[in-house]
Design an enzyme around this catalytic site. Structure first.
Site, PDB file in Angstrom:
ATOM      1  N   GLY A 116       0.791  -1.055   0.027  1.00  0.00           N
ATOM      2  CA  GLY A 116       0.166   0.162  -0.024  1.00  0.00           C
ATOM      3  C   GLY A 116       1.030   1.173   0.158  1.00  0.00           C
ATOM      4  N   ASN A 117       0.386   2.212  -0.511  1.00  0.00           N
ATOM      5  CA  ASN A 117       1.177   3.540  -0.325  1.00  0.00           C
ATOM      6  C   ASN A 117       0.561   4.812  -0.599  1.00  0.00           C
ATOM      7  OD1 ASN A 117       1.149   3.633  -3.578  1.00  0.00           O
ATOM      8  ND2 ASN A 117       2.061   2.031  -3.298  1.00  0.00           N
ATOM      9  N   SER A 130       9.307   2.693  -1.579  1.00  0.00           N
ATOM     10  CA  SER A 130       8.891   1.307  -2.071  1.00  0.00           C
ATOM     11  C   SER A 130       9.347   0.462  -1.149  1.00  0.00           C
ATOM     12  CB  SER A 130       9.816   1.084  -3.405  1.00  0.00           C
ATOM     13  OG  SER A 130       9.489  -0.322  -3.611  1.00  0.00           O
ATOM     14  N   GLY A 131       8.371  -0.488  -0.581  1.00  0.00           N
ATOM     15  CA  GLY A 131       8.711  -2.018   0.042  1.00  0.00           C
ATOM     16  C   GLY A 131       9.284  -1.756   1.367  1.00  0.00           C
ATOM     17  N   SER A 175       8.009   4.783  -4.085  1.00  0.00           N
ATOM     18  CA  SER A 175       6.973   3.815  -4.356  1.00  0.00           C
ATOM     19  C   SER A 175       7.013   3.327  -5.809  1.00  0.00           C
ATOM     20  CB  SER A 175       5.504   4.191  -3.832  1.00  0.00           C
ATOM     21  OG  SER A 175       4.782   3.139  -4.525  1.00  0.00           O
ATOM     22  N   SER A 176       7.074   1.954  -6.069  1.00  0.00           N
ATOM     23  CA  SER A 176       7.056   1.511  -7.803  1.00  0.00           C
ATOM     24  C   SER A 176       5.620   2.078  -8.191  1.00  0.00           C
ATOM     25  CB  SER A 176       7.309   0.295  -7.765  1.00  0.00           C
ATOM     26  OG  SER A 176       6.105  -0.739  -7.258  1.00  0.00           O
ATOM     27  N   ASP A 177       4.616   2.117  -7.673  1.00  0.00           N
ATOM     28  CA  ASP A 177       3.481   2.974  -8.101  1.00  0.00           C
ATOM     29  C   ASP A 177       3.535   4.366  -8.262  1.00  0.00           C
ATOM     30  OD1 ASP A 177       1.752   0.384  -8.211  1.00  0.00           O
ATOM     31  OD2 ASP A 177       1.999   0.672  -5.820  1.00  0.00           O
ATOM     32  N   HIS A 229      -3.172   4.101  -2.542  1.00  0.00           N
ATOM     33  CA  HIS A 229      -3.141   2.804  -3.169  1.00  0.00           C
ATOM     34  C   HIS A 229      -3.127   1.651  -2.180  1.00  0.00           C
ATOM     35  CE1 HIS A 229      -2.801  -0.556  -6.033  1.00  0.00           C
ATOM     36  NE2 HIS A 229      -1.684  -0.833  -5.774  1.00  0.00           N
ATOM     37  N   HIS A 262      -4.096  -2.851  -1.669  1.00  0.00           N
ATOM     38  CA  HIS A 262      -4.584  -3.990  -2.147  1.00  0.00           C
ATOM     39  C   HIS A 262      -5.611  -4.762  -1.100  1.00  0.00           C
ATOM     40  CE1 HIS A 262      -1.294  -5.340  -4.907  1.00  0.00           C
ATOM     41  NE2 HIS A 262      -1.750  -4.013  -5.260  1.00  0.00           N
ATOM     42  N   ASP A 293     -22.899   7.756   0.485  1.00  0.00           N
ATOM     43  CA  ASP A 293     -22.187   8.853   1.163  1.00  0.00           C
ATOM     44  C   ASP A 293     -20.706   9.216   0.803  1.00  0.00           C
ATOM     45  OD1 ASP A 293     -24.383   9.355   3.332  1.00  0.00           O
ATOM     46  OD2 ASP A 293     -23.235   7.681   4.605  1.00  0.00           O
ATOM     47  N   HIS A 333      -6.084  -6.033 -10.716  1.00  0.00           N
ATOM     48  CA  HIS A 333      -5.082  -5.361  -9.731  1.00  0.00           C
ATOM     49  C   HIS A 333      -5.683  -5.059  -8.464  1.00  0.00           C
ATOM     50  CE1 HIS A 333      -1.515  -2.192  -9.386  1.00  0.00           C
ATOM     51  NE2 HIS A 333      -1.848  -3.056  -8.512  1.00  0.00           N
ATOM     52  N   TYR A 350     -23.791  17.240   6.990  1.00  0.00           N
ATOM     53  CA  TYR A 350     -23.064  16.389   7.758  1.00  0.00           C
ATOM     54  C   TYR A 350     -22.005  16.956   8.321  1.00  0.00           C
ATOM     55  CZ  TYR A 350     -20.972  11.897   9.044  1.00  0.00           C
ATOM     56  OH  TYR A 350     -20.532  10.772   9.967  1.00  0.00           O
TER      57      TYR A 350
END
Lengths: 229, 229, 229, 229
Positions: free
Chosen positions: A27-28, A44-45, A73-75, A94, A96, A119, A168, A226
């Site tokens: 995640g990032n 990354s990682g 991050s690789s993304d 991002h 998973h 919402d 993905h 709200y």
């Protein structure tokens, strides 16, 4: 440089963990300083229990490292593509996260079955087209951003702050990185509930459009009532 | 003797617990010192809250106790068989993690439905053949290792670091015991997501081979660009 | 003013979080002081980790703010409607707890399939009719209370302390706010178990009426013998 | 009096909570001192966060209170019935743990689909017949014990340490209260995995009898070689 932003981006990455949205290092989160055109992003990682604000990488919108001594991050190219095309967003996440990823793997949008969904997302959470072999082979992460932008040709990223990439996982965003985290958490919850709803009744209907609009607009836009305004 | 390895193996066993991969005492991790040909492994049936590095058993590759005054894990012969045949691995983990075990009990391989899977496993996670009554009666745990080795006749343990044993549960491994734990955690996550994906769409397709290769190779091998290298 | 009630309502809101019934800020609990006709309720959209008793809003039964400098929960009109019509209740809880919400989204009542259900709810947990577009457009939250009251024309809120609103989520209540929280937790548990039961057997039968009555009455009413009396 | 037993029974009750087997106050554990014929059991409906060893009730095998000033668990007559008829057991646990309860509500035994199950239960976990209206009306909890004993006419409680009561929930037991807790935890795990296995393949086969026997006997009986003996 950008100390406050790096601090916020670090905290957002750690929140992904405490909200149960990430496993291991998957995640990032990133945030942008629009005035300077600089993005702070997780390296990354790196293990979450070793993450600190100083480790956040600072890059410009073309991906050049401005500060930091790790690999971002690789993304990162996907994040940058979203910042370049969605001018109103300030943070990208991002993950998973498991239920949202199930829909991405089933290559299905997430239908709007209830007010929890409404919402946060003004309609079904869309899914992009698949990437071709050529797109995967050259600049995979950049093209991932590209198909998201393509999918949003007739969608507003301000009212639909998430997307699924088929096979993905999801990407979510917001006005800042904290809101992006919240949208990622909301996405996971509505994915879980959509899956369960359809297990109870495979034909369960989508929410009435007027109820969808009511819930979205009571939380967002000029007439929202709200929260603390 | 082997203090660092015992410390790492102990920590790996405790990580199985904190990652939610074990219930009660159902799991064990081991690591090998290839130079000396010695393996450190969890003692059998000991509670995780009483585990310490000193309790780790040290055995040689034939299962002779070299250090320690407890009984080693009853699955030790399976671990040793894997170390003898898969020369590149440095750690082995066995759990009954729930979703991976569901696939083992359903006697199905875990299909590769997404990039989370492809990030760790270069194809479907295989399942061995069932053991015969004779194999179960004499040297059950050794034969469990044997059918894994048999199943890997045309698979590379370096790119497929996990396997399911039908009616039983998964084994995972890695270059060291810490990587083995990460692969066991990844296995559980992809099993959960594969199950959910097929609940959404029973016909959900496997990942495109070019996307599978892309993701595996961006994390593994000479051209990897994920993580800090 | 109403310090004890505000303290209890605050604690109840925090319990919703620790019981896993809320994500982000999606939930609210309130309690009433019947003698004064005043209600303490959570402010709208405030993070749980910043919640304190002083922040609880005090309103009268028409929704006029009596104490506090925040906006009360946007669901306040629903709470107030329930207090006005169900004279025996002292606390109300609204969550989007995941399994109860799945039934609300599937627009199905929760069948009574076991004694856990019967311990808390004397029959299937009902679902209201859907709101019309007009009802949603004007005084949405008030009409949400209205359809609950309508659904309870022939039900007793004292023996059926929860309801589902279709496409939305559950409301639960109790003699005080603490009991309302417990009923919300019970509701989530029985929803999860009803869903799982029907996954095992889609035709699973409802509980025998005599067993339902036995369990409800051993916990509630004059002949109850569960708990410390 | 019976201070050690009360301490163990209290700890066992708290373990039910930490193992995720109970919600609110829905669970109880007891232990017996066979020499004195006295049972220590949780008081009825007490919150787990207020539980202490001194609160454990001591009763004889006919349910007469010997020590303590609370009402014992309402399920006490079931516990006592099991102690009277199953002479080798030393502890009893009752929970409404969610997956085991799903099978009880679906009125299905839990099939033995894997070695995790076989490690603890020598065959499918049985389910009793339903109680008649008369049995429910007079001495409900005693008759619950009665139908369990009836179901075990041709089963050995030492090798099958759990049972499901239809429409209700599971009971588990063991040589002492700590083993009863472990069996309750094992039961929940195998129920969850059986449910998931059948979601993957509705026809998933039961474990080979020779593998079932192997696993049960490597953990239990004179030739056991699991654990530290």
């Amino acid at each position: 440089m950008l100390d406050t932003l790096k601090e916020r981006v670090c905290r957002a990455n750690l929140e992904l963990l405490s909200l149960g949205l990430v496993t291991l290092t998957w995640g990032n989160a990133s945030g942008i300083d629009r005035q300077r055109g600089l993005v702070a992003i997780k390296p990354s990682g790196v293990r979450y229990d070793e993450l600190s604000a100083e480790q956040m990488m600072v890059v410009d919108l073309d991906g050049r490292i401005v500060e930091g001594n790790k690999r971002p991050s690789s993304d990162m190219p996907t994040h940058l593509c979203l910042y370049r095309h969605f001018s109103a967003i300030g943070g990208v996440v991002h993950t998973h996260s498991r239920r949202a990823t199930m829909f991405a793997q089933a290559r299905r949008e997430i239908p709007c079955l209830g007010t929890t969904h409404a919402d946060h997302f003004r309609g079904p959470v869309p899914i992009t087209r698949s990437l071709s072999e050529e797109e995967v082979d050259e600049d995979y992460e950049g093209h991932t951003g590209g198909v998201i932008v393509e999918r949003f040709a007739d969608l507003d990223p301000a009212t639909m702050p998430a997307v699924l990439v088929p096979g993905h996982a999801p990407f979510a965003w917001g006005r800042d990185v904290s809101e992006a985290v919240q949208n990622a958490a909301a996405l996971e919850a509505v994915a879980e509930m959509a899956l369960g709803t359809r297990l109870i009744d495979a034909q369960a209907a989508e929410l009435e459009p007027y109820l969808l609009e009511k819930h979205f607009l009571r939380k967002h836009g000029p007439a929202a009532y709200y929260g603390q305004g």
